[in-house]
Design a protein around this motif. Sequence first.
Motif, mmCIF file in Angstrom:
data_model
loop_
_atom_site.group_PDB
_atom_site.id
_atom_site.type_symbol
_atom_site.label_atom_id
_atom_site.label_comp_id
_atom_site.label_asym_id
_atom_site.label_seq_id
_atom_site.Cartn_x
_atom_site.Cartn_y
_atom_site.Cartn_z
ATOM 1 N N GLU A 327 0.839 -1.198 0.000
ATOM 2 C CA GLU A 327 0.000 0.000 0.000
ATOM 3 C C GLU A 327 0.874 1.248 0.000
ATOM 4 O O GLU A 327 1.922 1.293 0.635
ATOM 5 N N SER A 328 0.418 2.252 -0.700
ATOM 6 C CA SER A 328 1.124 3.537 -0.693
ATOM 7 C C SER A 328 0.101 4.652 -0.825
ATOM 8 O O SER A 328 -0.991 4.468 -1.359
ATOM 9 N N VAL A 329 0.476 5.816 -0.307
ATOM 10 C CA VAL A 329 -0.389 6.992 -0.351
ATOM 11 C C VAL A 329 0.431 8.158 -0.886
ATOM 12 O O VAL A 329 1.498 8.464 -0.354
ATOM 13 N N SER A 330 -0.043 8.794 -1.948
ATOM 14 C CA SER A 330 0.672 9.912 -2.545
ATOM 15 C C SER A 330 0.321 11.215 -1.828
ATOM 16 O O SER A 330 -0.672 11.305 -1.104
ATOM 17 N N ALA A 331 1.145 12.236 -2.065
ATOM 18 C CA ALA A 331 0.886 13.549 -1.465
ATOM 19 C C ALA A 331 -0.451 14.111 -1.946
ATOM 20 O O ALA A 331 -1.182 14.751 -1.170
ATOM 21 N N ASP A 332 -0.800 13.871 -3.216
ATOM 22 C CA ASP A 332 -2.081 14.362 -3.749
ATOM 23 C C ASP A 332 -3.259 13.758 -2.997
ATOM 24 O O ASP A 332 -4.268 14.421 -2.755
ATOM 25 N N GLN A 333 -3.128 12.488 -2.609
ATOM 26 C CA GLN A 333 -4.227 11.816 -1.916
ATOM 27 C C GLN A 333 -4.437 12.352 -0.512
ATOM 28 O O GLN A 333 -5.522 12.205 0.044
ATOM 29 N N LEU A 334 -3.412 12.978 0.083
ATOM 30 C CA LEU A 334 -3.577 13.564 1.416
ATOM 31 C C LEU A 334 -4.463 14.799 1.378
ATOM 32 O O LEU A 334 -5.106 15.134 2.376
ATOM 33 N N SER A 335 -4.488 15.472 0.262
ATOM 34 C CA SER A 335 -5.281 16.703 0.162
ATOM 35 C C SER A 335 -6.619 16.494 -0.534
ATOM 36 O O SER A 335 -7.406 17.416 -0.669
ATOM 37 N N ASP A 336 -6.877 15.247 -0.986
ATOM 38 C CA ASP A 336 -8.125 14.964 -1.691
ATOM 39 C C ASP A 336 -8.683 13.633 -1.204
ATOM 40 O O ASP A 336 -8.156 12.572 -1.504
ATOM 41 N N SER A 337 -9.751 13.685 -0.416
ATOM 42 C CA SER A 337 -10.355 12.473 0.143
ATOM 43 C C SER A 337 -11.558 12.015 -0.667
ATOM 44 O O SER A 337 -12.346 11.198 -0.204
ATOM 45 N N THR A 338 -11.687 12.519 -1.902
ATOM 46 C CA THR A 338 -12.853 12.155 -2.722
ATOM 47 C C THR A 338 -12.534 11.075 -3.744
ATOM 48 O O THR A 338 -13.449 10.559 -4.396
ATOM 49 N N GLN A 339 -11.236 10.731 -3.915
ATOM 50 C CA GLN A 339 -10.864 9.726 -4.906
ATOM 51 C C GLN A 339 -11.289 8.335 -4.441
ATOM 52 O O GLN A 339 -10.905 7.885 -3.360
ATOM 53 N N ASP A 340 -12.090 7.649 -5.248
ATOM 54 C CA ASP A 340 -12.562 6.313 -4.896
ATOM 55 C C ASP A 340 -11.392 5.360 -4.693
ATOM 56 O O ASP A 340 -10.413 5.374 -5.446
ATOM 57 N N GLY A 341 -11.507 4.529 -3.671
ATOM 58 C CA GLY A 341 -10.516 3.493 -3.446
ATOM 59 C C GLY A 341 -9.313 3.921 -2.638
ATOM 60 O O GLY A 341 -8.508 3.077 -2.239
ATOM 61 N N THR A 342 -9.130 5.224 -2.410
ATOM 62 C CA THR A 342 -7.978 5.670 -1.635
ATOM 63 C C THR A 342 -8.205 5.385 -0.156
ATOM 64 O O THR A 342 -9.342 5.327 0.328
ATOM 65 N N THR A 343 -7.098 5.218 0.577
ATOM 66 C CA THR A 343 -7.204 4.909 2.003
ATOM 67 C C THR A 343 -7.952 5.989 2.753
ATOM 68 O O THR A 343 -8.800 5.698 3.608
ATOM 69 N N LEU A 344 -7.665 7.251 2.436
ATOM 70 C CA LEU A 344 -8.307 8.355 3.147
ATOM 71 C C LEU A 344 -9.819 8.342 2.934
ATOM 72 O O LEU A 344 -10.593 8.576 3.875
ATOM 73 N N LYS A 345 -10.254 8.039 1.718
ATOM 74 C CA LYS A 345 -11.697 7.991 1.461
ATOM 75 C C LYS A 345 -12.346 6.820 2.192
ATOM 76 O O LYS A 345 -13.462 6.946 2.722
ATOM 77 N N VAL A 346 -11.656 5.687 2.234
ATOM 78 C CA VAL A 346 -12.199 4.530 2.957
ATOM 79 C C VAL A 346 -12.379 4.866 4.432
ATOM 80 O O VAL A 346 -13.405 4.536 5.046
ATOM 81 N N ILE A 347 -11.386 5.527 5.020
ATOM 82 C CA ILE A 347 -11.479 5.923 6.430
ATOM 83 C C ILE A 347 -12.659 6.864 6.641
ATOM 84 O O ILE A 347 -13.483 6.672 7.544
ATOM 85 N N CYS A 348 -12.747 7.893 5.801
ATOM 86 C CA CYS A 348 -13.828 8.877 5.948
ATOM 87 C C CYS A 348 -15.199 8.232 5.736
ATOM 88 O O CYS A 348 -16.144 8.513 6.485
ATOM 89 N N ASP A 349 -15.302 7.369 4.734
ATOM 90 C CA ASP A 349 -16.586 6.702 4.465
ATOM 91 C C ASP A 349 -16.981 5.791 5.626
ATOM 92 O O ASP A 349 -18.164 5.695 5.975
ATOM 93 N N THR A 350 -15.994 5.112 6.229
ATOM 94 C CA THR A 350 -16.289 4.236 7.366
ATOM 95 C C THR A 350 -16.815 5.041 8.545
ATOM 96 O O THR A 350 -17.805 4.661 9.185
ATOM 97 N N LEU A 351 -16.172 6.177 8.824
ATOM 98 C CA LEU A 351 -16.619 7.029 9.930
ATOM 99 C C LEU A 351 -18.021 7.567 9.673
ATOM 100 O O LEU A 351 -18.873 7.568 10.570
ATOM 101 N N LYS A 352 -18.254 8.011 8.447
ATOM 102 C CA LYS A 352 -19.567 8.576 8.131
ATOM 103 C C LYS A 352 -20.654 7.510 8.159
ATOM 104 O O LYS A 352 -21.808 7.781 8.524
ATOM 105 N N SER A 353 -20.302 6.272 7.792
ATOM 106 C CA SER A 353 -21.285 5.193 7.850
ATOM 107 C C SER A 353 -21.682 4.872 9.284
ATOM 108 O O SER A 353 -22.751 4.309 9.531
ATOM 109 N N MET A 354 -20.814 5.251 10.244
ATOM 110 C CA MET A 354 -21.125 5.043 11.657
ATOM 111 C C MET A 354 -21.899 6.221 12.252
ATOM 112 O O MET A 354 -22.229 6.210 13.433
ATOM 113 N N GLY A 355 -22.155 7.249 11.437
ATOM 114 C CA GLY A 355 -22.951 8.378 11.907
ATOM 115 C C GLY A 355 -22.154 9.597 12.310
ATOM 116 O O GLY A 355 -22.719 10.587 12.784
ATOM 117 N N ILE A 356 -20.819 9.564 12.125
ATOM 118 C CA ILE A 356 -19.986 10.731 12.458
ATOM 119 C C ILE A 356 -20.007 11.687 11.271
ATOM 120 O O ILE A 356 -19.572 11.339 10.176
#
Length: 403
Positions: A327-356
């Motif tokens: 697994e790797s995360v690019s600098a661009d992915q740190l500033s954009d959490s909307t790209q499908d499949g990226t780790t940051l989006k998965v984290i955010c989607d998981t939190l939001k699915s829990m109601g946060i």
Amino acid sequence: MSITRKKTKLRISPDAEKLTAEAISLASSGSRIEDLYWEAKLLDRVLKLLKNQNQAVIDAALDHAFRINPTAFEYLADAVEAVAESMTLEYEGQSWDVLLIALPIVVQTKYQIPSGNLTHAMSSEVAALLHRFVIAQGAYLSIVPWLYSIDQLPQSHSKTRQLLEQMSIAAVAQSDLKLELENMPETISVLADPRFILAAIAVPKGQAIFRWQDEGAGSLERSQSLKDWRENLIAIAPEFLPGCEFEMLLPDAYFTNCREADKRVRPLSLKAAVNYLCQTLNVDPTNLACVVGAFGDEIVDEFRISFSLKGQSEIVYGVVWPLYDRESVSADQLSDSTQDGTTLKVICDTLKSMGIQEVFKHAVLFSADMCDDCGVPLFPDRIGEVVHAELPEDIPTQQPLFH
């Protein structure tokens, strides 16, 4: 268990340079016959390094290849894992193929996840299920009578190879496995974590190892093996995992399954954290807020997720989301959490699915600091400081951090 990337100095040894060069040559090969040439040289060098306990050389080569040639890194990582988890054993005039496998169970509980000794009866039941649903007919088996946590697994490729060599002899000779299990590291108490049973499968060289390879009457499709394995193991798992909810993965090669279990538990750890905070603080998930930060030296090694009460700055809880070899995360992915499949989006989607509803993301790379006094990870707050995660004083004793 060497599944996270090791960090080394930029200057590497001649042995590490040779290992990296052979991996690059293999990655650059244009034919299968040349592939075989470089694979043989690479596997031979890796085997010598593992037998001599030169793990530092392997770690340096992996890190160097990851930096300069990701394709070569993939080939090198595959070679190292193959030599650490599989071997050919000569025993009483016959050659045997031996593979170390992991039997992962992803566990969640409100109490404490057990680890430690498995009784002879439990080990025998697990072995019987492996023979019925997973390994090829006629295969020999050696199983460790221990329920491993991540902290107790072999912590390097060379230690994994050592364990494989001990288990391979026990499997082929059908003798008792003699391991020193009394001084295992203590298990960190968490509410969501994988547990592992380890086994070695031995077959005459060139024969099928798993049921889904076997072309005889005992052949099973991989999906059917998984179904049968889950349905039957779930009947006995409460014996060694009382009070737990769990998901069984299909037994398979050691490194592949360790990674898969670790990945499966990451979103489960976030969900368990939200459930714990809601119960402990007597709040709804909409009353929680999160801060997500990337941590590592030069590259992202992990994300740390901080929890606070909405509208307050104090961090009350923290969860670590580690990244693994592939697994790797690019600098661009740190500033954009909307790209499908990226780790940051998965984290955010998981939190939001829990109601946060409130999730703040830092777009910088933090140094992977730990507390100098107690050794726990520090977590980012909204203004970019890294701090201890601490529950309010009037709350019952905090459970250990999830990882």
